[in-house]
Design an enzyme around this catalytic site. Structure first.
Site, PDB file in Angstrom:
ATOM      1  N   HIS A   1      37.409  72.180  -0.647  1.00  0.00           N
ATOM      2  CA  HIS A   1      37.357  73.562  -0.157  1.00  0.00           C
ATOM      3  C   HIS A   1      38.737  74.199  -0.190  1.00  0.00           C
ATOM      4  O   HIS A   1      39.360  74.478   0.820  1.00  0.00           O
ATOM      5  CB  HIS A   1      36.768  73.592   1.252  1.00  0.00           C
ATOM      6  CG  HIS A   1      35.286  73.411   1.256  1.00  0.00           C
ATOM      7  ND1 HIS A   1      34.680  72.219   1.603  1.00  0.00           N
ATOM      8  CD2 HIS A   1      34.296  74.268   0.915  1.00  0.00           C
ATOM      9  CE1 HIS A   1      33.372  72.356   1.503  1.00  0.00           C
ATOM     10  NE2 HIS A   1      33.105  73.593   1.083  1.00  0.00           N
TER      11      HIS A   1
ATOM     12  N   HIS B   1      38.229  76.181  -5.586  1.00  0.00           N
ATOM     13  CA  HIS B   1      36.795  76.386  -5.303  1.00  0.00           C
ATOM     14  C   HIS B   1      36.514  77.878  -5.115  1.00  0.00           C
ATOM     15  O   HIS B   1      35.517  78.395  -5.645  1.00  0.00           O
ATOM     16  CB  HIS B   1      36.380  75.613  -4.049  1.00  0.00           C
ATOM     17  CG  HIS B   1      35.043  76.040  -3.495  1.00  0.00           C
ATOM     18  ND1 HIS B   1      33.887  75.964  -4.228  1.00  0.00           N
ATOM     19  CD2 HIS B   1      34.715  76.585  -2.294  1.00  0.00           C
ATOM     20  CE1 HIS B   1      32.878  76.425  -3.500  1.00  0.00           C
ATOM     21  NE2 HIS B   1      33.353  76.818  -2.329  1.00  0.00           N
TER      22      HIS B   1
ATOM     23  N   HIS C   1      35.250  83.572   1.010  1.00  0.00           N
ATOM     24  CA  HIS C   1      34.107  82.950   1.704  1.00  0.00           C
ATOM     25  C   HIS C   1      34.419  81.626   2.385  1.00  0.00           C
ATOM     26  O   HIS C   1      33.683  81.207   3.277  1.00  0.00           O
ATOM     27  CB  HIS C   1      32.904  82.800   0.761  1.00  0.00           C
ATOM     28  CG  HIS C   1      32.937  81.518  -0.021  1.00  0.00           C
ATOM     29  ND1 HIS C   1      33.685  81.352  -1.153  1.00  0.00           N
ATOM     30  CD2 HIS C   1      32.309  80.344   0.186  1.00  0.00           C
ATOM     31  CE1 HIS C   1      33.518  80.118  -1.612  1.00  0.00           C
ATOM     32  NE2 HIS C   1      32.691  79.481  -0.819  1.00  0.00           N
ATOM     33  N   ASP C   2      35.502  80.928   1.982  1.00  0.00           N
ATOM     34  CA  ASP C   2      35.864  79.647   2.614  1.00  0.00           C
ATOM     35  C   ASP C   2      37.301  79.668   3.137  1.00  0.00           C
ATOM     36  O   ASP C   2      37.931  78.613   3.277  1.00  0.00           O
ATOM     37  CB  ASP C   2      35.696  78.495   1.614  1.00  0.00           C
ATOM     38  CG  ASP C   2      34.279  77.918   1.616  1.00  0.00           C
ATOM     39  OD1 ASP C   2      33.858  77.373   0.568  1.00  0.00           O
ATOM     40  OD2 ASP C   2      33.582  78.014   2.644  1.00  0.00           O
TER      41      ASP C   2
ATOM     42  N   ASP D   1      28.457  79.657  -4.715  1.00  0.00           N
ATOM     43  CA  ASP D   1      29.054  78.563  -3.954  1.00  0.00           C
ATOM     44  C   ASP D   1      28.738  77.211  -4.592  1.00  0.00           C
ATOM     45  O   ASP D   1      29.546  76.292  -4.553  1.00  0.00           O
ATOM     46  CB  ASP D   1      28.515  78.601  -2.521  1.00  0.00           C
ATOM     47  CG  ASP D   1      29.521  78.077  -1.507  1.00  0.00           C
ATOM     48  OD1 ASP D   1      29.264  78.194  -0.311  1.00  0.00           O
ATOM     49  OD2 ASP D   1      30.573  77.547  -1.912  1.00  0.00           O
TER      50      ASP D   1
HETATM   51  C1  LIG Z   1      26.802  76.409   0.457  1.00  0.00           C
HETATM   52  O1  LIG Z   1      27.569  75.804   1.487  1.00  0.00           O
HETATM   53  C2  LIG Z   1      28.107  74.569   1.225  1.00  0.00           C
HETATM   54  C3  LIG Z   1      28.921  74.033   2.218  1.00  0.00           C
HETATM   55  C4  LIG Z   1      29.498  72.795   2.024  1.00  0.00           C
HETATM   56  C5  LIG Z   1      29.289  72.115   0.841  1.00  0.00           C
HETATM   57 CL1  LIG Z   1      30.070  70.592   0.579  1.00  0.00          CL
HETATM   58  C6  LIG Z   1      28.458  72.634  -0.157  1.00  0.00           C
HETATM   59  C7  LIG Z   1      28.238  71.932  -1.431  1.00  0.00           C
HETATM   60  N1  LIG Z   1      28.697  72.405  -2.589  1.00  0.00           N
HETATM   61  N2  LIG Z   1      28.375  71.544  -3.556  1.00  0.00           N
HETATM   62  C8  LIG Z   1      27.708  70.499  -2.968  1.00  0.00           C
HETATM   63  C9  LIG Z   1      27.191  69.330  -3.539  1.00  0.00           C
HETATM   64  C10 LIG Z   1      27.329  69.042  -5.005  1.00  0.00           C
HETATM   65  N3  LIG Z   1      26.572  68.437  -2.771  1.00  0.00           N
HETATM   66  C11 LIG Z   1      26.428  68.648  -1.443  1.00  0.00           C
HETATM   67  C12 LIG Z   1      25.738  67.704  -0.644  1.00  0.00           C
HETATM   68  C13 LIG Z   1      25.539  67.945   0.707  1.00  0.00           C
HETATM   69  C14 LIG Z   1      26.019  69.117   1.276  1.00  0.00           C
HETATM   70  C15 LIG Z   1      25.808  69.426   2.720  1.00  0.00           C
HETATM   71  O2  LIG Z   1      26.384  70.347   3.228  1.00  0.00           O
HETATM   72  N4  LIG Z   1      24.930  68.674   3.384  1.00  0.00           N
HETATM   73  C16 LIG Z   1      24.654  68.926   4.811  1.00  0.00           C
HETATM   74  C17 LIG Z   1      23.255  69.518   5.029  1.00  0.00           C
HETATM   75  C18 LIG Z   1      23.342  70.464   6.242  1.00  0.00           C
HETATM   76  C19 LIG Z   1      22.748  70.293   3.830  1.00  0.00           C
HETATM   77  C20 LIG Z   1      26.723  70.051   0.521  1.00  0.00           C
HETATM   78  C21 LIG Z   1      26.935  69.830  -0.834  1.00  0.00           C
HETATM   79  N5  LIG Z   1      27.606  70.744  -1.641  1.00  0.00           N
HETATM   80  C22 LIG Z   1      27.882  73.891   0.033  1.00  0.00           C
HETATM   81 MG   LIG Z   2      31.624  77.490   3.142  1.00  0.00          MG
HETATM   82 ZN   LIG Z   3      32.259  77.397  -0.608  1.00  0.00          ZN
END
Ligand SMILES: COc1ccc(Cl)c(-c2nnc3c(C)nc4ccc(C(=O)NCC(C)C)cc4n23)c1
Ligand SMILES: [Mg+2]
Ligand SMILES: [Zn+2]
Length: 343
Positions: free
Chosen positions: A81, A85, A123-124, A234
């Site tokens: 983050h 990103h 956004h982050d 995102d």
């Molecule tokens: C849209 O907001 C976000 C915030 C934070 C993150 Cl890291 C992401 C994000 N962006 N790419 C990914 C990938 C490839 N895998 C992920 C696997 C799990 C999770 C996760 O947050 N699991 C917890 C449950 C509450 C869903 C997020 C993932 N992720 C998106």
């Molecule tokens: Mg975020």
């Molecule tokens: Zn983000």
């Protein structure tokens, strides 16, 4: 403390030579992670200008340059983050606007276009590499500020964005009339809050109704579409080739496992995804792609058939994880492994 952006930084950015011209970046399959880190601010400026936003909203180039540099400094050096990103997120918004002709076909207004690009950049902001539940469970300052309303991190990212806009010489919105300014800020708030994945789950059913008949002259329907686009931006690394999707997972679990280690030290037990001793990444990623990513780009491709290639890319990456799964479980016991290079 004041993260100073010097006038020569601004002058450097304004004079930025960009090796690729902007048209190379305009293809849906282009990966922004292939660009050199030090050129991202320059490409951000070029994308805003390519959309003509500085002309439409009377934004001085110098103000836009200073805003971009402040936003860049507003990101911490976490594994995932970080400023790169944010840049990838802005770039995907640029791809959607250009490839789906969103403004020309009046799916979004020019003001919504500006809010969309600014929301992606911010956004982050000031992300610490930890989740909303971590804030609440460990009673951080941010949790004390925002946990009663939920979306703790996202409220902080929005507060940071407002700070940026209120910083001397950075307010890219100070050239637009009062009621448009208020509407734009209101939009930026909704769009940044929409990036809370927990919110996405609940809103997604609403967004599927857009399929039936999308009335683009209705502001609330355009808002729903923009929130869908925010999550799409995102997660956009999943629409690129396997090496990008795999590397992104690497970075995300680096953050997750660091959080899990902290939770263990603090005496609470982390969820499986955060626990390096329990998490099995291929299965977790297949679930994430099946439950969130593929349905998301699937809905977008049903609304915009030219976005079909995005779903195909996500399905290829899902294949990548099934191959990784076969290789992992065949050659190594679960848990102690380094993610494979390309299969
Ligand atoms: C849209 O907001 C976000 C915030 C934070 C993150 Cl890291 C992401 C994000 N962006 N790419 C990914 C990938 C490839 N895998 C992920 C696997 C799990 C999770 C996760 O947050 N699991 C917890 C449950 C509450 C869903 C997020 C993932 N992720 C998106
Ligand atoms: Mg975020
Ligand atoms: Zn983000």
């Amino acid at each position: 403390y004041h993260m100073k952006v010097s006038d020569e930084d601004v002058a450097l950015l304004l004079a930025c030579p960009s090796s690729h011209n902007i048209s190379d970046l305009s293809d849906l399959t282009f990966s922004p992670r292939s660009l050199p880190h030090e050129e991202m601010a320059c490409y951000t400026l070029l994308m805003f200008e390519d959309l003509g936003l500085h002309v439409l909203f009377n934004i001085k180039r110098e103000t836009l340059a200073r805003f971009i540099l402040f936003v860049k400094k507003g990101y911490r050096d976490t594994p995932y983050h970080n400023w790169r990103h944010a840049f990838c997120t802005v770039h995907f918004a640029f791809l959607l606007i250009k490839n789906l002709d969103l403004v020309k076909h009046e799916y979004i207004t020019p003001l919504e276009c500006l809010a969309f690009m600014v929301s992606c950049a911010c956004h982050d902001l000031d992300h610490r590499g930890t989740t909303n539940s971590f804030q609440t469970q460990s009673g951080t300052v941010l949790a004390n500020l925002y946990s009663s309303d939920g979306s703790v991190m996202e409220r902080h990212h929005f507060a940071q964005a407002v700070c940026m806009l209120n910083t001397q010489g950075c307010n890219i919105l100070d050239g637009i009339p009062r009621e448009q300014y208020t509407k734009c800020l209101d939009l930026i708030r909704d769009l940044i809050l929409a990036t809370d994945l927990a919110t996405h789950f609940t809103v997604f059913k609403e967004q599927q109704k857009l399929l039936v008949e999308f009335q683009k002259h209705k502001e609330d329907q355009r808002r729903l579409l923009l929130c869908l686009f925010m999550t799409a931006c995102d997660l956009s690394d999943q629409t690129k080739d396997w090496s990008v999707a795999r590397q992104t997972a690497n970075l995300i679990y680096k953050e997750f496992f660091t959080q899990g280690d902290m939770e263990k030290t603090m005496g609470s037990s982390p969820s499986e995804s955060m626990d390096r001793d329990r998490a099995y990444i291929p299965t977790l990623q297949i679930q994430f792609l099946d439950n969130i990513v593929i349905p998301l780009y699937g809905l977008i491709s049903q609304l915009f058939p030219e976005a079909e290639c995005l779903v195909e890319a996500c399905k290829l990456n899902r294949e990548g994880w099934t191959v990784a799964d076969t290789l992992f479980s065949a050659q190594w016991d679960r848990g102690g492994y380094e993610l494979l290079s390309d299969p």
